[in-house]
Motif scaffolding. Sequence first.
Motif, PDB file in Angstrom:
ATOM      1  N   GLY A 134      26.349  68.231  77.863  1.00  0.00           N
ATOM      2  CA  GLY A 134      27.831  67.536  78.217  1.00  0.00           C
ATOM      3  C   GLY A 134      27.906  66.110  77.457  1.00  0.00           C
ATOM      4  O   GLY A 134      26.996  65.869  76.972  1.00  0.00           O
ATOM      5  N   GLY A 135      29.117  65.693  77.621  1.00  0.00           N
ATOM      6  CA  GLY A 135      29.149  64.289  77.002  1.00  0.00           C
ATOM      7  C   GLY A 135      30.127  64.428  75.598  1.00  0.00           C
ATOM      8  O   GLY A 135      30.994  65.290  75.605  1.00  0.00           O
ATOM      9  N   SER A 136      30.216  63.291  74.789  1.00  0.00           N
ATOM     10  CA  SER A 136      30.942  63.181  73.786  1.00  0.00           C
ATOM     11  C   SER A 136      31.020  64.582  72.868  1.00  0.00           C
ATOM     12  O   SER A 136      31.978  64.577  72.108  1.00  0.00           O
ATOM     13  N   ASN A 137      29.923  64.964  72.863  1.00  0.00           N
ATOM     14  CA  ASN A 137      29.686  66.195  71.801  1.00  0.00           C
ATOM     15  C   ASN A 137      29.086  67.257  72.526  1.00  0.00           C
ATOM     16  O   ASN A 137      27.825  67.743  72.301  1.00  0.00           O
ATOM     17  N   PRO A 138      29.759  68.107  73.540  1.00  0.00           N
ATOM     18  CA  PRO A 138      29.158  69.065  74.355  1.00  0.00           C
ATOM     19  C   PRO A 138      28.848  70.220  73.605  1.00  0.00           C
ATOM     20  O   PRO A 138      29.424  70.508  72.491  1.00  0.00           O
ATOM     21  N   GLY A 193      28.837  76.671  79.629  1.00  0.00           N
ATOM     22  CA  GLY A 193      29.222  75.606  78.517  1.00  0.00           C
ATOM     23  C   GLY A 193      29.564  74.182  79.328  1.00  0.00           C
ATOM     24  O   GLY A 193      29.806  74.047  80.278  1.00  0.00           O
ATOM     25  N   GLY A 194      28.910  73.185  78.272  1.00  0.00           N
ATOM     26  CA  GLY A 194      29.144  72.078  78.729  1.00  0.00           C
ATOM     27  C   GLY A 194      30.511  71.478  78.246  1.00  0.00           C
ATOM     28  O   GLY A 194      31.308  72.077  77.745  1.00  0.00           O
ATOM     29  N   THR A 195      30.938  70.353  79.064  1.00  0.00           N
ATOM     30  CA  THR A 195      32.296  69.541  78.851  1.00  0.00           C
ATOM     31  C   THR A 195      32.109  68.276  78.584  1.00  0.00           C
ATOM     32  O   THR A 195      30.919  67.924  78.210  1.00  0.00           O
ATOM     33  N   SER A 196      33.171  67.446  78.270  1.00  0.00           N
ATOM     34  CA  SER A 196      33.014  66.303  77.836  1.00  0.00           C
ATOM     35  C   SER A 196      32.450  65.356  78.936  1.00  0.00           C
ATOM     36  O   SER A 196      31.840  64.048  78.697  1.00  0.00           O
ATOM     37  N   VAL A 197      32.451  66.065  80.368  1.00  0.00           N
ATOM     38  CA  VAL A 197      31.862  65.074  81.408  1.00  0.00           C
ATOM     39  C   VAL A 197      30.635  65.682  81.860  1.00  0.00           C
ATOM     40  O   VAL A 197      30.228  64.998  82.888  1.00  0.00           O
ATOM     41  N   ALA A 198      30.190  67.093  81.666  1.00  0.00           N
ATOM     42  CA  ALA A 198      29.055  67.494  82.357  1.00  0.00           C
ATOM     43  C   ALA A 198      28.315  68.592  81.549  1.00  0.00           C
ATOM     44  O   ALA A 198      29.316  69.262  80.891  1.00  0.00           O
TER      45      ALA A 198
END
Length: 404
Positions: A134-138, A193-198
């Motif tokens: 996750g994060g700015s580039n999931p 799948g990852g997201t912008s927050v996790a």
Amino acid sequence: MLNMSKRNLPLFIGSAFALALALAGEANAQINSGSNGSDGALDFSAITATTNIVIDMHDHPNGVYNYTYVVIPSNVTVSFTPNANNSPVTWLVQGNVLINGTVNVSGQNNYNLFGGSGSPGGAGGPGGWAGGSGGSNPTSGQGPGGSSKSTGYQGVGASYGTIGNDSGYGGPSPSAIYGNTFLLPLIGGSGGGGTSVAGGGGGGGAILIASSQTNQINGSILAKGGGGSGFQIYSSGGGSGGGIRLVSSVFIGAGSILATGGSGTAGGGLGRIRIDAFQISLGGQYSGVLTTGFQPIITPVAGQGVQLAIASVGGIGISGNPSSSVLTPAAIIPGQQANPIQVVVNCTNLPLNTPVTVTITPQIGSPVSAIGYNTGTLAASTATVSLVVPRGGGVVWASAAAGN
């Protein structure tokens, strides 16, 4: 009906289902697990306190253990550290297996909201895949059913035996299901799948327990997918459940066998459970796509996998080494022969009643496919497929994949 022209019809034979030789035997309704007993007994009955046992798989790079017998008492939980190859767990057992405690190959949860750029997804269990970061580039979840990444807040659960869930907030679509009812090959769950927050949850692992005598499960076998972050629109995807296959002469099940998907707003799909035995007594709790029967393929053996061969097309026999070139056809079908035309496919080491697909790709036009089911024995079976063959030359090939 259409008639075939007199143009050439070459054949190409292929198999999309590469399985392994069965080591099991059926004499006197007895399974041969193939264990040589080199790992001794896995017996924790002397332990009286509540104990977590972690088996480090690095000294078994293929994940295969050869036990004489197995006893897991009710106070013991067995889990695993995956090896470098991330192999599924395979227990080959000469004698009885008694599990009153817990055997756990589940994926890891990921409840870390706002973990920052590159926050990792949960690890998969042995034989399973990790969740996307996750994060700015999931990133997307790993594995064949890994769910897509999301650049926003909407995660997606991974698929396996069933399709994963989306968050309901407009995220990407889940992946398709994969694998087959026989759990051949043995395969685990995929990552969410990852997201912008996790990051996403890890996929459940995979385990095969093959006993020459009895598998008795009074406790739990767990191959759960790891949960994603579950806070409404901030949910990352849950991992899909893993794979659990139990092979024995006799199966007694009064406990819990769970291959559930990881929790969260975008939960993962169910994993797969397969029980193969001559005598099956089902009880307890099961969560996963469950099938039962007797399929004696246990572990891969080099050089003796599934083989498919097109034996004839429209009654014309095919040589053992056909060409795939239109310049050197393996068969020429008379133009007056009416459709549909029967294609006979010989199968070796293919589970019975498996869908066998025959596809004809003409030089001009779209491919044509039809399905038949193989009958006979595991060692030698036949599928007869009827399909409308288009005019002109083309390439014919056969494939097989066990059903979902």
